[in-house]
Design a protein around this motif. Structure first.
Motif, short mmCIF file in Angstrom:
data_model
loop_
_atom_site.label_atom_id
_atom_site.label_comp_id
_atom_site.label_asym_id
_atom_site.label_seq_id
_atom_site.Cartn_x
_atom_site.Cartn_y
_atom_site.Cartn_z
N LYS A 3 -95.29 -2.69 50.86
CA LYS A 3 -94.75 -4.28 50.60
C LYS A 3 -94.21 -4.80 49.48
O LYS A 3 -93.23 -5.42 49.86
CB LYS A 3 -96.14 -5.01 51.04
CG LYS A 3 -96.09 -6.38 51.37
CD LYS A 3 -95.47 -7.24 52.41
CE LYS A 3 -95.66 -8.03 52.35
NZ LYS A 3 -94.77 -8.64 53.15
N TYR A 4 -94.23 -4.05 47.79
CA TYR A 4 -93.84 -4.59 47.07
C TYR A 4 -93.03 -3.28 45.91
O TYR A 4 -93.96 -2.78 46.29
CB TYR A 4 -94.56 -5.53 46.15
CG TYR A 4 -94.66 -7.06 46.61
CD1 TYR A 4 -94.12 -7.82 46.90
CD2 TYR A 4 -96.32 -6.81 47.18
CE1 TYR A 4 -94.52 -8.88 47.91
CE2 TYR A 4 -96.91 -8.33 48.16
CZ TYR A 4 -96.36 -9.11 48.08
OH TYR A 4 -96.41 -10.22 49.00
N VAL A 5 -92.79 -3.39 45.69
CA VAL A 5 -91.91 -1.90 44.62
C VAL A 5 -91.39 -2.22 43.77
O VAL A 5 -90.46 -3.89 43.80
CB VAL A 5 -90.81 -1.03 45.70
CG1 VAL A 5 -89.94 -1.77 45.63
CG2 VAL A 5 -90.73 0.37 45.15
N MET A 6 -91.29 -2.01 42.30
CA MET A 6 -90.44 -2.42 41.26
C MET A 6 -90.88 -0.74 40.23
O MET A 6 -91.38 -0.20 41.12
CB MET A 6 -91.21 -3.63 40.50
CG MET A 6 -92.40 -3.03 39.56
SD MET A 6 -93.36 -4.19 38.96
CE MET A 6 -92.44 -3.87 37.35
N ALA A 7 -89.72 -0.83 39.56
CA ALA A 7 -89.58 0.22 38.06
C ALA A 7 -89.56 -0.57 37.41
O ALA A 7 -88.88 -1.18 36.97
CB ALA A 7 -88.21 0.25 39.09
N THR A 8 -89.93 0.60 36.00
CA THR A 8 -90.24 -0.13 34.93
C THR A 8 -89.03 1.28 34.37
O THR A 8 -90.15 2.44 34.07
CB THR A 8 -91.32 0.59 34.35
OG1 THR A 8 -92.09 -1.17 34.99
CG2 THR A 8 -91.65 -0.66 32.80
N VAL A 9 -88.58 1.26 33.09
CA VAL A 9 -88.33 2.32 31.98
C VAL A 9 -88.73 2.54 30.80
O VAL A 9 -88.84 1.27 29.98
CB VAL A 9 -86.47 2.73 32.13
CG1 VAL A 9 -85.47 2.81 33.32
CG2 VAL A 9 -86.17 1.31 32.01
N TYR A 10 -88.93 3.63 30.46
CA TYR A 10 -88.93 3.31 29.10
C TYR A 10 -88.39 4.23 27.85
O TYR A 10 -87.86 5.26 28.29
CB TYR A 10 -90.92 4.41 29.11
CG TYR A 10 -91.81 3.95 30.35
CD1 TYR A 10 -93.05 3.10 29.20
CD2 TYR A 10 -91.62 3.98 31.38
CE1 TYR A 10 -94.36 1.91 30.31
CE2 TYR A 10 -92.91 3.30 31.78
CZ TYR A 10 -93.75 2.82 31.83
OH TYR A 10 -94.74 2.38 31.86
N TYR A 11 -88.09 3.77 26.99
CA TYR A 11 -87.09 4.07 25.64
C TYR A 11 -87.28 4.47 24.50
O TYR A 11 -89.10 3.45 23.95
CB TYR A 11 -85.78 3.89 26.10
CG TYR A 11 -86.07 2.31 25.88
CD1 TYR A 11 -85.60 1.58 24.45
CD2 TYR A 11 -86.57 1.47 27.06
CE1 TYR A 11 -85.81 0.63 24.58
CE2 TYR A 11 -86.51 0.22 27.03
CZ TYR A 11 -85.99 -0.24 25.85
OH TYR A 11 -85.85 -1.75 25.39
N GLY A 12 -87.16 4.58 23.78
CA GLY A 12 -87.40 4.79 21.78
C GLY A 12 -88.94 4.75 22.03
O GLY A 12 -89.61 5.40 21.88
N ASP A 13 -89.65 3.86 20.64
CA ASP A 13 -90.62 3.80 20.36
C ASP A 13 -91.86 2.78 20.97
O ASP A 13 -92.32 1.51 20.27
CB ASP A 13 -91.52 3.74 18.88
CG ASP A 13 -92.03 4.18 18.38
OD1 ASP A 13 -93.10 4.65 18.91
OD2 ASP A 13 -92.33 3.06 17.29
N GLY A 14 -92.33 3.77 22.78
CA GLY A 14 -92.89 3.08 23.44
C GLY A 14 -92.14 1.60 23.48
O GLY A 14 -93.61 0.58 24.35
N LEU A 15 -90.98 1.12 24.29
CA LEU A 15 -90.62 0.47 24.28
C LEU A 15 -90.29 -0.11 25.84
O LEU A 15 -90.25 1.16 26.75
CB LEU A 15 -89.27 -0.42 23.35
CG LEU A 15 -88.83 -0.50 22.47
CD1 LEU A 15 -87.55 -0.14 21.34
CD2 LEU A 15 -90.33 -1.85 21.90
N TYR A 16 -90.19 -0.78 26.93
CA TYR A 16 -89.80 -0.55 28.33
C TYR A 16 -89.28 -1.91 29.16
O TYR A 16 -89.16 -3.22 27.83
CB TYR A 16 -91.31 -0.96 29.06
CG TYR A 16 -92.71 -1.18 28.84
CD1 TYR A 16 -92.41 -2.69 29.66
CD2 TYR A 16 -93.40 -0.84 27.36
CE1 TYR A 16 -93.41 -3.44 29.34
CE2 TYR A 16 -94.21 -1.70 27.38
CZ TYR A 16 -94.14 -2.85 27.85
OH TYR A 16 -95.45 -4.01 28.29
N THR A 17 -88.73 -1.73 30.00
CA THR A 17 -88.03 -2.82 30.30
C THR A 17 -88.01 -2.70 31.89
O THR A 17 -87.73 -1.84 32.27
CB THR A 17 -87.08 -3.72 30.03
OG1 THR A 17 -86.56 -4.19 30.41
CG2 THR A 17 -85.48 -2.15 30.61
N SER A 18 -88.47 -4.14 33.02
CA SER A 18 -88.56 -3.54 34.36
C SER A 18 -87.72 -4.35 35.34
O SER A 18 -86.81 -5.39 34.87
CB SER A 18 -90.18 -3.75 34.73
OG SER A 18 -91.30 -3.53 33.94
#
Length: 191
Positions: free
Chosen positions: A170-185
């Motif tokens: 029903k719902y979908v998203m993605a998150t990417v992780y990088y660096g020292d524990g940083l993320y964006t979605s």
């Protein structure tokens, strides 16, 4: 720049509004919705904003967050992960907001920019820098949005990613992780 930490608009329609009982009288709800709810003024915010949140926050549903960040004059950056809760410790010590502010106010360039789209059964992700890992999060969207069961699927981290979507979501998203524990979605997409 601005940062919204575990909050959202449409509070009177969310669990927080229901549990507190502050809005049980229609005139209280109308007054709050008109003068105080973020949905009435976020479209006038004309600076870059990051919205940091957890998918399983007991107070604000991910769907009302989506409704809120869709109202911003600027496209809001999202930093949404499953295990970030409605508490000060995990949110105020989070490096993701600090990296966003450093990029905007100090002119650094540590944030990964993520572009996303969903079309014809695929999710398309593009990042501008090397990432450590990525995950697709999806749910069947049954029941209370605060208690959705989000499934996670690892994505091979590349600059351009094409991910086959689950047959039933029903719902979908993605998150990417990088660096020292940083993320964006990405945005939360509805099927």
């Amino acid at each position: 720049a601005g940062a919204i930490i575990y909050s959202a608009g449409f509070i009177t329609e969310d669990l927080l509004g229901e549990e507190t009982g502050l809005f049980k009288y229609l005139e209280n709800k109308k007054f709050y919705d008109t003068y105080y709810d973020p949905r009435t003024y976020v479209n006038g915010i004309n600076v870059p904003v990051i919205m940091q949140a957890g998918l399983n926050d007991a107070a604000f549903s991910p769907l009302n967050r989506k409704r809120t960040y869709s109202l911003f004059a600027h496209t809001a950056e999202k930093a949404i992960i499953p295990d970030l809760y409605h508490d000060n410790e995990s949110n105020f010590g989070n490096k993701t907001v600090f990296s966003f502010m450093n990029d905007r106010l100090r002119g650094t360039d540590e944030r990964v920019r993520l572009e996303s789209a969903v079309k014809d059964g695929y999710m398309y992700l593009t990042v501008d820098k090397k990432i450590d890992r990525a995950e697709m999060l999806y749910t069947d969207g049954v029941g209370d949005p605060h208690k959705f069961v989000w499934q996670s699927e690892n994505i091979h981290p590349e600059k351009n990613m094409v991910i086959s979507l689950p047959k039933s979501y029903k719902y979908v998203m993605a998150t990417v992780y990088y660096g020292d524990g940083l993320y964006t979605s990405s945005d939360i997409y509805e099927n």
